[in-house]
Design a protein around this motif. Sequence first.
Motif, short mmCIF file in Angstrom:
data_model
loop_
_atom_site.label_atom_id
_atom_site.label_comp_id
_atom_site.label_asym_id
_atom_site.label_seq_id
_atom_site.Cartn_x
_atom_site.Cartn_y
_atom_site.Cartn_z
N TRP A 204 79.11 -35.75 63.08
CA TRP A 204 78.60 -37.13 63.05
C TRP A 204 77.40 -37.23 62.12
O TRP A 204 77.36 -38.05 61.21
CB TRP A 204 78.25 -37.57 64.47
CG TRP A 204 77.63 -38.94 64.60
CD1 TRP A 204 76.36 -39.22 65.00
CD2 TRP A 204 78.26 -40.20 64.37
NE1 TRP A 204 76.15 -40.58 65.02
CE2 TRP A 204 77.31 -41.21 64.63
CE3 TRP A 204 79.53 -40.60 63.94
CZ2 TRP A 204 77.57 -42.57 64.50
CZ3 TRP A 204 79.80 -41.95 63.81
CH2 TRP A 204 78.84 -42.91 64.09
N LYS A 206 74.54 -38.46 62.12
CA LYS A 206 73.88 -39.74 61.90
C LYS A 206 72.85 -40.09 62.97
O LYS A 206 72.19 -41.12 62.85
CB LYS A 206 74.92 -40.86 61.84
CG LYS A 206 75.93 -40.74 60.72
CD LYS A 206 76.97 -41.85 60.80
CE LYS A 206 78.06 -41.69 59.76
NZ LYS A 206 79.12 -42.75 59.88
N CYS A 207 72.75 -39.29 64.02
CA CYS A 207 71.82 -39.63 65.10
C CYS A 207 70.40 -39.74 64.53
O CYS A 207 69.95 -38.89 63.77
CB CYS A 207 71.87 -38.59 66.20
SG CYS A 207 73.44 -38.55 67.08
N ARG A 273 81.42 -32.53 72.06
CA ARG A 273 81.12 -33.90 71.64
C ARG A 273 81.78 -34.90 72.59
O ARG A 273 82.76 -34.57 73.28
CB ARG A 273 81.60 -34.15 70.21
CG ARG A 273 83.11 -34.15 70.05
CD ARG A 273 83.58 -34.46 68.63
NE ARG A 273 83.34 -33.37 67.71
CZ ARG A 273 83.93 -33.26 66.52
NH1 ARG A 273 84.79 -34.18 66.11
NH2 ARG A 273 83.67 -32.24 65.72
N LYS A 308 73.94 -43.18 68.00
CA LYS A 308 74.85 -42.17 68.53
C LYS A 308 76.32 -42.56 68.32
O LYS A 308 77.19 -41.70 68.26
CB LYS A 308 74.57 -41.99 70.03
CG LYS A 308 75.32 -40.87 70.71
CD LYS A 308 74.81 -39.51 70.30
CE LYS A 308 75.55 -38.40 71.03
NZ LYS A 308 75.13 -37.06 70.61
N THR A 309 76.58 -43.86 68.21
CA THR A 309 77.96 -44.33 68.06
C THR A 309 77.94 -45.75 67.50
O THR A 309 76.95 -46.47 67.64
CB THR A 309 78.68 -44.33 69.42
OG1 THR A 309 80.01 -44.85 69.26
CG2 THR A 309 77.95 -45.18 70.45
N TYR A 315 82.79 -45.32 73.47
CA TYR A 315 82.07 -44.05 73.62
C TYR A 315 81.86 -43.73 75.10
O TYR A 315 82.12 -42.61 75.56
CB TYR A 315 80.74 -44.17 72.89
CG TYR A 315 79.79 -43.00 73.02
CD1 TYR A 315 79.85 -41.93 72.14
CD2 TYR A 315 78.81 -42.98 74.01
CE1 TYR A 315 78.96 -40.87 72.24
CE2 TYR A 315 77.92 -41.93 74.13
CZ TYR A 315 78.00 -40.87 73.24
OH TYR A 315 77.13 -39.83 73.35
#
Length: 511
Positions: A204, A206-207, A273, A308-309, A315
Amino acid sequence: MQSRGPVLSGLFTDNGLGLLAAYIERAGYKPVIFDYNNTETIRDVAQHGKEGFVKGAVDEIDQFVKQKELSIIGFKAYANGFRDTVSMISQLKHRNPKLKVVIGGPHVGWFGKHILNASTEADYAIIGEAEESLPMLIDSVYKGGTVQDIPNLIYRHGKDLVQNPRKFTKLDDLLHPIYNKEVYRDIESKIFVPVVENSRGCWWNKCSFCAYPLTNGLFRQRPVEQVVAELEHNKNTFGAAFSRLADPSPSPKALHKLVDNLGPEYRLSSFIRTAKGYDFEKLARNFITFFVGVESANHHALKNVLNKTNDPERYLADARKMLSDAERAGISMNVSMIIPSPGETDETMQESIDFILETQPHYFTCLPLGPIPGRPVSEKALEQGESGDLVLKDSHLSEGIFYEVDPLLPHDQWMDPLWYLRVNGELHPNAFEITKELIGQTMEAGIPPSSDEVVLMAYLMNNGLSDVKEENRRQVFDFMMKARASLAEGNFEETEKLKDTINANQGIRWP
């Protein structure tokens, strides 16, 4: 090490040090690892105090440097204990003015060039991965040459600090860490549950809060055949059938393929995850427990604060299904959350606690958001200043590099945070106090804190864990509290017994 001595997870064998030793050895040098996160250190600290232990460690390293006529040594730096690292470097440099010192480890990933501002007598730092960089640096010290082409290296150029371009290790042919006593001299004073890498980076990536993009870069998958080969090597050489996987977010496909290639005698823990597609019935053949960072159950926090999403509803639905499927398959789950995150209210925080009370994972861990330099949530805080939901104190860098949280102490004895979080519209100077109150709800409901490595240790200590959730929780929590008490009290005998029991039940043998 921790300011008052080793902590429980620190007693695990350090695969990072063992891996670098393998690359140094391949380059034609003879590495030696001094790992003071061990049970003998507990006795030294108890007998001589922390300051006495540090002095003894400096004397020991100094003697080794002089005896072997070394020109360069390295320190692995963590947040906890970094002040002692700086002190040890200073003392060693005063005794050995020509000695070169390089700092690596997670703390360099967090603070970059600032590491050499904090440790003014260190010569170099390596940010991120060092399998290629460290042997090149050693060559430059012993054989001569420049350092400008060494990737990931931070060095001094006059009054300036220079950071060379980043480069990330290819995992197609990663060496096996060295765990023999000639190289890893304190290995028998460690809990030998090997940590095995099956990937690096995060899919991911990107957090807004996470350090992985700084330290590990883009996601890279290690070939499953190599992961299996390392697991088999550790079992055949040392008897270690229990291991912890280091991947922060393995895919269903990667874990399924690993299980397809492993015998049932291998027992593992891993991060996981929040996603669809995991066949937990299949994974239960090898996996005892998983650790998953759900982070929040509030839609705004998940999407707009933590990043987170992009789809919080899906999610959280995936998270609920994962927890249910894992429990049905007999795999325990460690859920972690960040509460509070910037801008939370009593209502949004309660959403996350209610999620835990509803889903009833085996274990639940929670901390407030802690800002890491260079990450989006911290950069936004610098832009917004006192009007933002996260406000950094002026000293957040200069003092933050020495900030540590000691899990062996009660929360009210931890260092005051160097940041404020806005909660219920007001800036709060110590969000740990809020977190502590919220955890009280989950503890009252019988959901204790833990982590996957603690579950592995508890499993080995008890020669198995109960299939009944309540009894399983009690076994893990009792083990954790007893181990922490032994560490906090400096009880060498009890900690040594714990280490020996785990290693014996693991079937460890030293070739």
